[in-house]
Scaffold this motif. Structure first.
Motif, PDB file in Angstrom:
ATOM      1  N   GLY A 220      -4.562  62.345  99.861  1.00 46.60           N
ATOM      2  CA  GLY A 220      -3.368  61.883  99.160  1.00 46.60           C
ATOM      3  C   GLY A 220      -3.647  61.105  97.891  1.00 46.60           C
ATOM      4  N   ILE A 221      -4.757  61.420  97.225  1.00 45.05           N
ATOM      5  CA  ILE A 221      -5.117  60.679  96.015  1.00 45.05           C
ATOM      6  C   ILE A 221      -4.433  61.309  94.809  1.00 45.05           C
ATOM      7  CG2 ILE A 221      -7.026  59.946  94.537  1.00 45.05           C
ATOM      8  CD1 ILE A 221      -8.793  59.959  97.023  1.00 45.05           C
ATOM      9  N   SER A 222      -3.769  60.489  94.008  1.00 45.03           N
ATOM     10  CA  SER A 222      -3.028  60.965  92.839  1.00 45.03           C
ATOM     11  C   SER A 222      -3.982  61.315  91.708  1.00 45.03           C
ATOM     12  CB  SER A 222      -2.042  59.899  92.362  1.00 45.03           C
ATOM     13  OG  SER A 222      -1.130  59.559  93.384  1.00 45.03           O
ATOM     14  N   PRO A 223      -3.619  62.290  90.877  1.00 47.36           N
ATOM     15  CA  PRO A 223      -4.484  62.692  89.759  1.00 47.36           C
ATOM     16  C   PRO A 223      -4.894  61.540  88.853  1.00 47.36           C
ATOM     17  CG  PRO A 223      -2.750  64.310  90.065  1.00 47.36           C
ATOM     18  CD  PRO A 223      -2.435  63.165  90.989  1.00 47.36           C
ATOM     19  N   GLU A 224      -3.993  60.573  88.627  1.00 51.31           N
ATOM     20  CA  GLU A 224      -4.331  59.467  87.719  1.00 51.31           C
ATOM     21  C   GLU A 224      -5.402  58.543  88.295  1.00 51.31           C
ATOM     22  OE1 GLU A 224      -0.426  58.181  89.840  1.00 51.31           O
ATOM     23  OE2 GLU A 224      -1.319  60.028  89.036  1.00 51.31           O
ATOM     24  N   ASN A 225      -5.695  58.694  89.593  1.00 53.04           N
ATOM     25  CA  ASN A 225      -6.734  57.893  90.234  1.00 53.04           C
ATOM     26  C   ASN A 225      -8.001  58.703  90.522  1.00 53.04           C
ATOM     27  OD1 ASN A 225      -5.199  55.510  90.281  1.00 53.04           O
ATOM     28  ND2 ASN A 225      -4.143  56.180  92.129  1.00 53.04           N
ATOM     29  N   ILE A 226      -8.102  59.870  89.902  1.00 56.39           N
ATOM     30  CA  ILE A 226      -9.266  60.728  90.082  1.00 56.39           C
ATOM     31  C   ILE A 226     -10.051  60.822  88.768  1.00 56.39           C
ATOM     32  CG2 ILE A 226     -10.059  63.082  90.564  1.00 56.39           C
ATOM     33  CD1 ILE A 226      -7.621  63.415  92.381  1.00 56.39           C
ATOM     34  N   ILE A 227     -11.362  60.617  88.862  1.00 56.16           N
ATOM     35  CA  ILE A 227     -12.265  60.826  87.733  1.00 56.16           C
ATOM     36  C   ILE A 227     -13.092  62.070  88.024  1.00 56.16           C
ATOM     37  CG2 ILE A 227     -14.219  59.906  86.413  1.00 56.16           C
ATOM     38  CD1 ILE A 227     -13.246  57.088  87.119  1.00 56.16           C
ATOM     39  N   LEU A 228     -12.996  63.059  87.170  1.00 58.14           N
ATOM     40  CA  LEU A 228     -13.813  64.255  87.316  1.00 58.14           C
ATOM     41  C   LEU A 228     -15.166  64.009  86.657  1.00 58.14           C
ATOM     42  CD1 LEU A 228     -11.202  67.028  86.382  1.00 58.14           C
ATOM     43  CD2 LEU A 228     -11.676  66.020  88.632  1.00 58.14           C
ATOM     44  N   TYR A 229     -16.240  64.188  87.416  1.00 63.71           N
ATOM     45  CA  TYR A 229     -17.586  63.954  86.903  1.00 63.71           C
ATOM     46  C   TYR A 229     -18.399  65.226  87.097  1.00 63.71           C
ATOM     47  CZ  TYR A 229     -21.995  61.335  86.107  1.00 63.71           C
ATOM     48  OH  TYR A 229     -23.191  60.874  85.608  1.00 63.71           O
ATOM     49  N   GLY A 230     -18.908  65.794  85.993  1.00 65.59           N
ATOM     50  CA  GLY A 230     -19.764  66.966  86.073  1.00 65.59           C
ATOM     51  C   GLY A 230     -21.107  66.685  85.455  1.00 65.59           C
ATOM     52  N   GLN A 231     -22.163  67.161  86.115  1.00 64.24           N
ATOM     53  CA  GLN A 231     -23.513  66.988  85.600  1.00 64.24           C
ATOM     54  C   GLN A 231     -24.155  68.352  85.393  1.00 64.24           C
ATOM     55  OE1 GLN A 231     -26.081  64.608  88.068  1.00 64.24           O
ATOM     56  NE2 GLN A 231     -27.773  64.657  86.620  1.00 64.24           N
ATOM     57  N   SER A 232     -24.630  68.624  84.170  1.00 63.94           N
ATOM     58  CA  SER A 232     -25.316  69.874  83.852  1.00 63.94           C
ATOM     59  C   SER A 232     -24.425  71.073  84.189  1.00 63.94           C
ATOM     60  CB  SER A 232     -26.661  69.924  84.590  1.00 63.94           C
ATOM     61  OG  SER A 232     -27.425  71.016  84.179  1.00 63.94           O
ATOM     62  N   ILE A 233     -24.861  71.954  85.077  1.00 67.24           N
ATOM     63  CA  ILE A 233     -24.035  73.111  85.432  1.00 67.24           C
ATOM     64  C   ILE A 233     -22.706  72.656  86.032  1.00 67.24           C
ATOM     65  CG2 ILE A 233     -25.035  73.332  87.758  1.00 67.24           C
ATOM     66  CD1 ILE A 233     -23.939  76.216  85.426  1.00 67.24           C
ATOM     67  N   GLY A 234     -22.668  71.447  86.602  1.00 72.47           N
ATOM     68  CA  GLY A 234     -21.434  70.912  87.163  1.00 72.47           C
ATOM     69  C   GLY A 234     -20.378  70.594  86.129  1.00 72.47           C
ATOM     70  N   THR A 235     -20.780  70.516  84.840  1.00 75.50           N
ATOM     71  CA  THR A 235     -19.778  70.288  83.799  1.00 75.50           C
ATOM     72  C   THR A 235     -18.916  71.531  83.582  1.00 75.50           C
ATOM     73  OG1 THR A 235     -21.251  70.967  81.969  1.00 75.50           O
ATOM     74  CG2 THR A 235     -21.269  68.635  82.609  1.00 75.50           C
TER      75      THR A 235
ATOM     76  N   ILE B 157     -14.162  59.505  92.443  1.00 77.78           N
ATOM     77  CA  ILE B 157     -14.847  60.450  91.571  1.00 77.78           C
ATOM     78  C   ILE B 157     -14.978  61.792  92.274  1.00 77.78           C
ATOM     79  CG2 ILE B 157     -17.062  60.989  90.461  1.00 77.78           C
ATOM     80  CD1 ILE B 157     -17.457  58.004  90.008  1.00 77.78           C
ATOM     81  N   LEU B 158     -14.507  62.848  91.636  1.00 74.23           N
ATOM     82  CA  LEU B 158     -14.751  64.209  92.120  1.00 74.23           C
ATOM     83  C   LEU B 158     -16.005  64.689  91.392  1.00 74.23           C
ATOM     84  CD1 LEU B 158     -14.298  66.851  93.519  1.00 74.23           C
ATOM     85  CD2 LEU B 158     -12.386  67.332  91.982  1.00 74.23           C
ATOM     86  N   PHE B 159     -17.114  64.682  92.110  1.00 78.73           N
ATOM     87  CA  PHE B 159     -18.432  64.879  91.506  1.00 78.73           C
ATOM     88  C   PHE B 159     -18.917  66.317  91.693  1.00 78.73           C
ATOM     89  CE2 PHE B 159     -22.058  62.336  89.889  1.00 78.73           C
ATOM     90  CZ  PHE B 159     -23.034  63.323  89.867  1.00 78.73           C
ATOM     91  N   SER B 160     -19.224  66.990  90.573  1.00 78.95           N
ATOM     92  CA  SER B 160     -19.814  68.330  90.594  1.00 78.95           C
ATOM     93  C   SER B 160     -21.275  68.188  90.178  1.00 78.95           C
ATOM     94  CB  SER B 160     -19.071  69.263  89.633  1.00 78.95           C
ATOM     95  OG  SER B 160     -17.710  69.400  90.022  1.00 78.95           O
ATOM     96  N   HIS B 161     -22.185  68.395  91.118  1.00 80.20           N
ATOM     97  CA  HIS B 161     -23.596  68.060  90.890  1.00 80.20           C
ATOM     98  C   HIS B 161     -24.320  69.109  90.051  1.00 80.20           C
ATOM     99  CE1 HIS B 161     -24.884  71.059  93.845  1.00 80.20           C
ATOM    100  NE2 HIS B 161     -24.091  70.513  94.746  1.00 80.20           N
TER     101      HIS B 161
END
Length: 289
Positions: free
Chosen positions: A160-175, A96-100
């Motif tokens: 080396g993580i491929s895009p198909e194995n990444i989940i973008l997660y944004g919360q509030s302003i992080g969205t 998860i690429l998490f934007s808080h």
């Protein structure tokens, strides 16, 4: 997200400023003091040791701190961006690429990252926005987009993580940076937690179009998101009205069944059991199929 006084709203309406001015008034509230430090590792010039102070509210023991790898990436706007990789799930398929959200930094999010990653079997990569925590520079809308680009490149090249194995997660302003990145790259999935349509739509709920001076125009970008999108929003959100989440959901081409948390506000969605239940179903069942 901050709220504006009546006089400030009138000023915005009568004398529309530049988008960056709206962004700074509406959104950015970095903690006054950082909850952590990145200490240089004498043996490795590109790695740092994470030191948490009392503001971090760390909930685990020293063993879990071994999950963390911290370093700086450099944004294309010249800022040093503090990054953290949390290896909290063995053989995890997704990272998860998490934007808080606002008013917190990485140190205050560490306990949450460990708990979330362990429960939904994902590793978590996160970063602090310019001017937050140990990241240099000042908060701005342009820096938000540059910051997540820097984090994205670090995740892709360093691990080396491929895009198909990444989940973008944004919360509030992080969205805001999450939607921007998702509109440009196809990934495994996107989670938008308490998203906003745009800055002016938060300040003026009756706004029906995106003005040239508006900030954070996520509503105009979500139709370009080609990845599966899970929208999560509390029905009693007192900061970003529930209508924002509902409209964002309706505009997403590949939206999955959303999670509307009945009675939840802006900062307590995670306290409801259906929050984890929905994420587990999304990651382990829907994305797996």
């Amino acid at each position: 997200m901050n709220t504006l006084s009546f006089s400030e709203l009138c000023c915005l309406f009568c004398c529309p400023p530049f988008p960056g001015s709206i962004a700074s008034k509406l959104a950015f509230l970095p903690p006054e003091t950082s909850s952590y430090e990145l200490e240089s590792d004498e043996n490795q010039t590109t790695k740092f040791k994470l030191h948490l102070n009392e503001k971090s509210d760390w909930q685990f023991g020293d063993k879990e701190k071994e999950y963390f790898e911290t370093f700086y990436s450099r944004s294309n706007r010249g800022n040093k961006i503090a990054c953290i990789f949390v290896r909290c799930a063995v053989n995890a398929r997704f990272t998860i690429l998490f934007s808080h959200g606002n008013a917190v930094d990485l140190g205050q999010m560490t306990s949450f990252f460990v708990g979330l990653g362990q429960r939904i079997n994902c590793n978590i990569f996160s970063y602090d926005y310019s001017g937050y925590g140990a990241s240099s520079g000042k908060p701005s809308e342009k820096n938000l987009y540059s910051d997540i680009d820097s984090a994205w490149q670090a995740l892709r090249t360093r691990y080396g993580i491929s895009p198909e194995n990444i989940i973008l997660y944004g919360q509030s302003i992080g969205t805001v940076p999450t939607v921007d990145l998702a509109s440009r790259y196809e990934v495994g999935a996107v989670v938008l937690h308490s998203p906003l349509m745009s800055g002016m739509r938060v300040a003026f709920p009756a706004t029906k179009r995106t003005w040239f001076f508006d900030a954070f125009p996520s509503i105009d970008k979500v139709p370009k998101v080609t990845s599966p999108v899970l929208v999560i929003h509390g029905t009693e959100d007192e900061v970003i009205d529930f209508q924002h989440g509902l409209t964002i959901y309706e505009k997403c081409p590949r939206a999955v069944e959303p999670l509307w948390v009945e009675g939840a506000g802006h900062n307590d969605v995670e306290m409801y059991s259906q929050y984890l239940d929905r994420l587990k179903q999304f990651v382990s069942i829907e994305l797996a199929n």
